[in-house]
Each structure stands twice: as C-alpha cells, then as structure tokens.
Design a protein around this motif. Structure first.
Motif, PDB file in Angstrom:
ATOM      1  N   ARG A 176       0.598  -1.607   0.389  1.00  9.81           N
ATOM      2  CA  ARG A 176       0.363   0.087   0.021  1.00  9.81           C
ATOM      3  C   ARG A 176       0.598   1.147   0.046  1.00  9.81           C
ATOM      4  O   ARG A 176       0.430   2.167  -0.267  1.00  9.81           O
ATOM      5  N   LEU A 177       1.755   0.958   0.353  1.00 11.81           N
ATOM      6  CA  LEU A 177       2.720   2.126   0.754  1.00 11.81           C
ATOM      7  C   LEU A 177       3.624   2.316  -0.307  1.00 11.81           C
ATOM      8  O   LEU A 177       3.035   3.566  -1.027  1.00 11.81           O
ATOM      9  N   TYR A 178       3.948   1.762  -1.328  1.00 14.20           N
ATOM     10  CA  TYR A 178       4.653   1.777  -3.244  1.00 14.20           C
ATOM     11  C   TYR A 178       3.146   2.209  -3.588  1.00 14.20           C
ATOM     12  O   TYR A 178       3.680   2.872  -4.414  1.00 14.20           O
ATOM     13  N   PHE A 179       1.773   1.159  -4.051  1.00 14.57           N
ATOM     14  CA  PHE A 179       0.854   1.849  -4.468  1.00 14.57           C
ATOM     15  C   PHE A 179       0.266   3.739  -4.192  1.00 14.57           C
ATOM     16  O   PHE A 179       0.170   4.308  -5.274  1.00 14.57           O
ATOM     17  N   VAL A 180       0.625   3.873  -2.903  1.00 15.33           N
ATOM     18  CA  VAL A 180      -0.148   5.552  -3.008  1.00 15.33           C
ATOM     19  C   VAL A 180       1.012   6.300  -3.366  1.00 15.33           C
ATOM     20  O   VAL A 180       0.385   7.499  -3.648  1.00 15.33           O
ATOM     21  N   GLY A 181       2.532   6.100  -2.977  1.00 16.04           N
ATOM     22  CA  GLY A 181       3.537   6.839  -3.549  1.00 16.04           C
ATOM     23  C   GLY A 181       3.289   6.496  -5.121  1.00 16.04           C
ATOM     24  O   GLY A 181       3.565   7.931  -5.318  1.00 16.04           O
ATOM     25  N   SER A 182       3.271   5.847  -5.597  1.00 17.27           N
ATOM     26  CA  SER A 182       2.942   6.125  -6.821  1.00 17.27           C
ATOM     27  C   SER A 182       1.601   6.825  -8.107  1.00 17.27           C
ATOM     28  O   SER A 182       1.817   7.441  -8.651  1.00 17.27           O
ATOM     29  N   ARG A 183       0.654   6.829  -7.005  1.00 13.76           N
ATOM     30  CA  ARG A 183      -0.633   7.153  -7.336  1.00 13.76           C
ATOM     31  C   ARG A 183      -0.284   8.630  -6.984  1.00 13.76           C
ATOM     32  O   ARG A 183      -0.778   9.804  -7.719  1.00 13.76           O
ATOM     33  N   GLU A 184       0.394   9.197  -6.090  1.00 15.71           N
ATOM     34  CA  GLU A 184       0.492  11.056  -5.820  1.00 15.71           C
ATOM     35  C   GLU A 184       1.784  11.188  -6.722  1.00 15.71           C
ATOM     36  O   GLU A 184       2.099  12.176  -5.860  1.00 15.71           O
ATOM     37  N   GLY A 185       2.487  10.175  -7.308  1.00 11.69           N
ATOM     38  CA  GLY A 185       3.581  10.821  -8.416  1.00 11.69           C
ATOM     39  C   GLY A 185       5.310  10.713  -7.713  1.00 11.69           C
ATOM     40  O   GLY A 185       5.640  11.391  -8.504  1.00 11.69           O
ATOM     41  N   HIS A 186       5.369  10.138  -6.778  1.00 12.34           N
ATOM     42  CA  HIS A 186       6.412   9.392  -6.789  1.00 12.34           C
ATOM     43  C   HIS A 186       6.971   9.125  -6.946  1.00 12.34           C
ATOM     44  O   HIS A 186       8.303   8.407  -6.649  1.00 12.34           O
ATOM     45  N   ALA A 222      23.826   5.670   2.154  1.00 13.67           N
ATOM     46  CA  ALA A 222      23.679   4.922   1.045  1.00 13.67           C
ATOM     47  C   ALA A 222      22.639   4.819  -0.036  1.00 13.67           C
ATOM     48  O   ALA A 222      22.010   5.547  -1.026  1.00 13.67           O
ATOM     49  N   VAL A 223      21.880   3.688   0.905  1.00 15.94           N
ATOM     50  CA  VAL A 223      20.499   3.228   0.123  1.00 15.94           C
ATOM     51  C   VAL A 223      19.649   4.536   0.315  1.00 15.94           C
ATOM     52  O   VAL A 223      19.267   3.855  -1.137  1.00 15.94           O
ATOM     53  N   ALA A 224      19.429   5.069   1.209  1.00 18.02           N
ATOM     54  CA  ALA A 224      18.409   5.996   0.630  1.00 18.02           C
ATOM     55  C   ALA A 224      18.896   6.876  -0.360  1.00 18.02           C
ATOM     56  O   ALA A 224      17.640   7.969  -1.422  1.00 18.02           O
ATOM     57  N   LEU A 225      19.592   7.265  -0.357  1.00 17.74           N
ATOM     58  CA  LEU A 225      20.400   8.525  -1.820  1.00 17.74           C
ATOM     59  C   LEU A 225      20.681   8.144  -2.357  1.00 17.74           C
ATOM     60  O   LEU A 225      20.591   8.516  -3.780  1.00 17.74           O
ATOM     61  N   SER A 226      20.400   6.311  -2.413  1.00 23.78           N
ATOM     62  CA  SER A 226      20.320   6.013  -3.816  1.00 23.78           C
ATOM     63  C   SER A 226      19.513   6.266  -4.355  1.00 23.78           C
ATOM     64  O   SER A 226      18.919   6.206  -5.983  1.00 23.78           O
ATOM     65  N   GLY A 227      17.734   6.153  -4.103  1.00 24.71           N
ATOM     66  CA  GLY A 227      16.668   7.112  -5.214  1.00 24.71           C
ATOM     67  C   GLY A 227      16.946   7.970  -5.008  1.00 24.71           C
ATOM     68  O   GLY A 227      15.231   8.255  -5.934  1.00 24.71           O
ATOM     69  N   VAL A 228      17.478   8.910  -4.929  1.00 26.83           N
ATOM     70  CA  VAL A 228      17.389  10.738  -5.491  1.00 26.83           C
ATOM     71  C   VAL A 228      17.605  10.357  -7.071  1.00 26.83           C
ATOM     72  O   VAL A 228      16.746  10.987  -7.954  1.00 26.83           O
ATOM     73  N   PRO A 229      18.370   9.577  -7.667  1.00 28.31           N
ATOM     74  CA  PRO A 229      18.713   9.755  -8.956  1.00 28.31           C
ATOM     75  C   PRO A 229      17.366   9.447  -9.750  1.00 28.31           C
ATOM     76  O   PRO A 229      16.911   9.865 -11.125  1.00 28.31           O
ATOM     77  N   VAL A 230      17.133   8.113  -9.040  1.00 32.25           N
ATOM     78  CA  VAL A 230      16.398   7.169  -9.414  1.00 32.25           C
ATOM     79  C   VAL A 230      14.450   8.636 -10.020  1.00 32.25           C
ATOM     80  O   VAL A 230      14.173   8.538 -11.074  1.00 32.25           O
ATOM     81  N   TYR A 241      14.714  11.672  -9.514  1.00 28.30           N
ATOM     82  CA  TYR A 241      14.925  12.874 -10.704  1.00 28.30           C
ATOM     83  C   TYR A 241      14.255  12.360 -11.511  1.00 28.30           C
ATOM     84  O   TYR A 241      13.866  13.473 -12.486  1.00 28.30           O
ATOM     85  N   VAL A 242      15.282  11.353 -12.526  1.00 29.70           N
ATOM     86  CA  VAL A 242      15.538  11.089 -13.736  1.00 29.70           C
ATOM     87  C   VAL A 242      13.584  10.272 -14.011  1.00 29.70           C
ATOM     88  O   VAL A 242      13.513  10.665 -15.312  1.00 29.70           O
ATOM     89  N   CYS A 243      13.116   9.799 -13.609  1.00 28.75           N
ATOM     90  CA  CYS A 243      11.764   8.953 -13.496  1.00 28.75           C
ATOM     91  C   CYS A 243      11.239   9.785 -13.122  1.00 28.75           C
ATOM     92  O   CYS A 243       9.423  10.038 -13.702  1.00 28.75           O
ATOM     93  N   ILE A 244      10.875  10.446 -12.604  1.00 29.41           N
ATOM     94  CA  ILE A 244       9.715  11.213 -11.872  1.00 29.41           C
ATOM     95  C   ILE A 244       9.618  12.739 -11.601  1.00 29.41           C
ATOM     96  O   ILE A 244       9.069  13.146 -12.591  1.00 29.41           O
ATOM     97  N   TYR A 245      10.534  13.635 -11.491  1.00 32.33           N
ATOM     98  CA  TYR A 245      10.921  14.735 -11.290  1.00 32.33           C
ATOM     99  C   TYR A 245      10.620  15.629 -12.882  1.00 32.33           C
ATOM    100  O   TYR A 245      10.438  16.653 -12.584  1.00 32.33           O
ATOM    101  N   LEU A 246      11.537  14.856 -13.515  1.00 33.24           N
ATOM    102  CA  LEU A 246      12.239  15.123 -14.885  1.00 33.24           C
ATOM    103  C   LEU A 246      10.404  15.241 -15.530  1.00 33.24           C
ATOM    104  O   LEU A 246       9.819  13.696 -16.052  1.00 33.24           O
ATOM    105  N   PRO A 247      10.433  16.242 -16.274  1.00 39.97           N
ATOM    106  CA  PRO A 247       8.961  16.343 -17.301  1.00 39.97           C
ATOM    107  C   PRO A 247       9.126  15.076 -18.334  1.00 39.97           C
ATOM    108  O   PRO A 247      10.156  14.608 -18.915  1.00 39.97           O
ATOM    109  N   PRO A 248       8.612  14.491 -19.153  1.00 40.66           N
ATOM    110  CA  PRO A 248       8.343  13.698 -19.813  1.00 40.66           C
ATOM    111  C   PRO A 248       8.420  13.996 -21.206  1.00 40.66           C
ATOM    112  O   PRO A 248       9.759  13.237 -21.781  1.00 40.66           O
TER     113      PRO A 248
END
Length: 318
Positions: A151-161, A266-274, A276-283
């Motif tokens: 449910r955590l992944y589900f809601v995070g995806s639904r909210e655009g994260h 490091a594990v937490a920061l590994s999600g930052v580039p993902v 940025y590229v997959c979510i933050y950048l416009p299509p």
C-alpha cells in the motif's frame, strides 16, 4: 488467516507466560541475580539495541499504511494503536521474564528460536505446539508487512512519487498486484545481507530518520496552519517527545556505528537520481529509452496482471 495467526501467536505467548510465572512462583529466580552486572551503558550501543527492540513493536506504524481500508479511521486508528501498544508491551515484557526464569543468558543468546528452546525445556509433550505457533506468527507478520508495504508503494505511485506501474490495481479485486510483486522482489534483494541484525540497522536508521521528519512536518503544520481540519488531534507534548527520541536514534549511531550508518544513508540517497530522472523531470526531458521502457513495462504489467491505473479522483469514488 491474519486473525488466525494473531490468535495463535497470542495464545502461544500466554502459554509461555503462564509456564514461566509458575516456575517463578516456585522460586526459580537464579537467572535474575545480578541481572544488570557488567551492563554496557554506552549511548551508541543502547541506540543500536533499541533498533532491534523497536523493530519488534513496529506494528503500530504498519497500521498507518492501510488507513484508507479502515472503517471510520478517525476513531478506529488511534483507538487500535492506544489499545495494542500497551497490550503488546505487557505481553512481550512478561514473555521475556518467563524466558529468563527458565533459560540462562547464554542459552538465550545461543538459541535460534528462544520460544522453541523454552518449550523443549518446560512444556514436555506439548512442546510441539510452540513451533507451529511460531510458524503461524511468522506467516502473520509477513502477511501484514506485505499488505502494508504494498500500500505504501501504491499510494506513493498514485501521488506521483513512483512510476505509474505501481499504482495499478486488479480490475476485479482492487488488489495492488504490481506493488505486491515489487515488494516481494525488494524483499529478495534484502536477503543478500546475511546478518539480520545488520539489515535491521540499515533499515532502522532510514526508518527513524524519515519517521522523525514526518513528525517534524506535523509540528510545522500545526503552527503554520493552525485552523487546518485535523481528524485526529493530540497534544504537542507527544510529537515533540517523539521527535527527541528519533533524534537520539538517528544521531547517536552516526558516531557509534559509522560504517553501517553510512551504508544506510547511501541506500536512501540511491533513490534520488531515480526519482529525479523518472519522476521529477517532465516527460519531454526524460531519456527516450526510459520512456519506452516505462511504457513497455506499464502496458505488459496491465496485460499480465489484469490491472488498471488509479489516481486520487478514482480513490475518492472507491
């Protein structure tokens, strides 16, 4: 099955508590003599010990992840937490008293399953009940974690994260199948770490860091938007105290267990580039190969799992 596993676990613990109390009343107090002799009071070691201890009580947080599926959550969520935490605390403390009444410290440390060792020592012919209860307890804990984390992944995806593929649900059962599969895959990756206590330390640092940040944001919103509707209201004493505890759990291990803590960071920061590229950048600025990959993955997951994506408006209608 979740109810059955919970009942089995509680009944097994009650049996252990009763057996231990009987032995305690019979005068078996040798293991409690000089119980705290040569104790390590180093703040860093205490914080790391609390990681493992608090991990056992993390069910209170798991419940928050399924708030949308609760009936009358404004009432039932705080009520369930207020009842369960004291109850679980009493049961766990009495269970440990029972263990140490029968087993000495070295036996507890060397045992791979303390409840099973306890049963072998004291329950006689009924000792087979405890391994079955332990297995059911593990099943119940795993099932609850899968439900909550998906449910955590589900809601995070639904909210655009997170990528859209994770906010899909089955068209008939409304089960977030892609999020469940992703959660299972992540669990398999975690198994690469052989030492479970090391894994708990990795997890707990990030866990308490983000829990603390969440509570700080609630305090900020209390002052910034005092008139905002709040279904669940508490005195500021509780979140402030909670924040101070999380500061201890996050800051102290930075000095006492620097290497493992840095791995957790490091594990937490590994999600930052993902992100940025997959979510933050416009299509239009995302790499074309990434767009094709996500589109291919989304389309085929929909076909294989018979799922469709939902958004916040769909949630309001459900």
């Amino acid at each position: 099955m979740q109810v059955a596993s919970t009942v089995a676990k509680v009944l097994a613990l009650i049996v252990i508590i009763i057996a231990g109390m009987v032995k305690l009343c019979q005068g078996y107090t040798t293991n409690f003599e000089n119980s705290f002799e040569d104790s390590n009071l180093n703040a860093g070691d205490v914080a790391l010990a609390l990681y493992s201890a608090l991990y056992s009580y993390s069910g209170w947080d798991t419940l928050n992840f399924v708030t949308e599926e609760l009936k009358n959550p404004e009432r039932n969520l705080p009520l369930s937490i207020a009842i369960s935490i004291p109850l679980v605390t009493v049961i766990y403390v009495l269970t440990n008293v029972a263990y140490y009444t029968v087993l000495d410290l070295n036996t507890v440390l060397d045992s791979e399953a303390v409840a099973v060792t306890f049963a072998d020592e004291i329950l006689g012919y009924a000792r087979w009940l405890i391994p079955i209860s332990v297995a059911m307890s593990c099943y119940g804990g795993l099932n609850a974690s899968l439900i909550a984390v998906s449910r955590l992944y589900f809601v995070g995806s639904r909210e655009g994260h997170l990528p859209t593929v994770l906010c899909m649900i089955h068209v008939n059962t409304c089960t977030p199948i892609p999020a469940l599969i992703f959660s299972g895959g992540m669990s398999l990756i975690y198994l690469v770490v052989e030492d479970v206590f090391q894994l708990i330390n990795y997890f707990s640092f990030n866990y308490w860091l983000f829990i603390g940040l969440s509570i700080v944001s609630q305090i900020y919103l209390r002052f910034k938007f005092p008139d905002m509707p709040r279904p669940v209201k508490l005195s500021l004493f509780f979140p402030i105290t909670f924040c101070l505890c999380t500061v201890f759990l996050v800051v102290v291990p930075l000095y006492s267990d620097t290497i493992n803590t840095m791995v957790g960071i490091a594990v937490a920061l590994s999600g930052v580039p993902v992100y940025y590229v997959c979510i933050y950048l416009p299509p239009d600025r995302q790499p074309k190969c990434l767009q094709k990959l996500l589109g291919f993955l989304t389309l085929n997951v929909q076909k294989l799992c018979l799922c469709c994506a939902v958004d916040s408006e769909d949630r309001k209608e459900m």
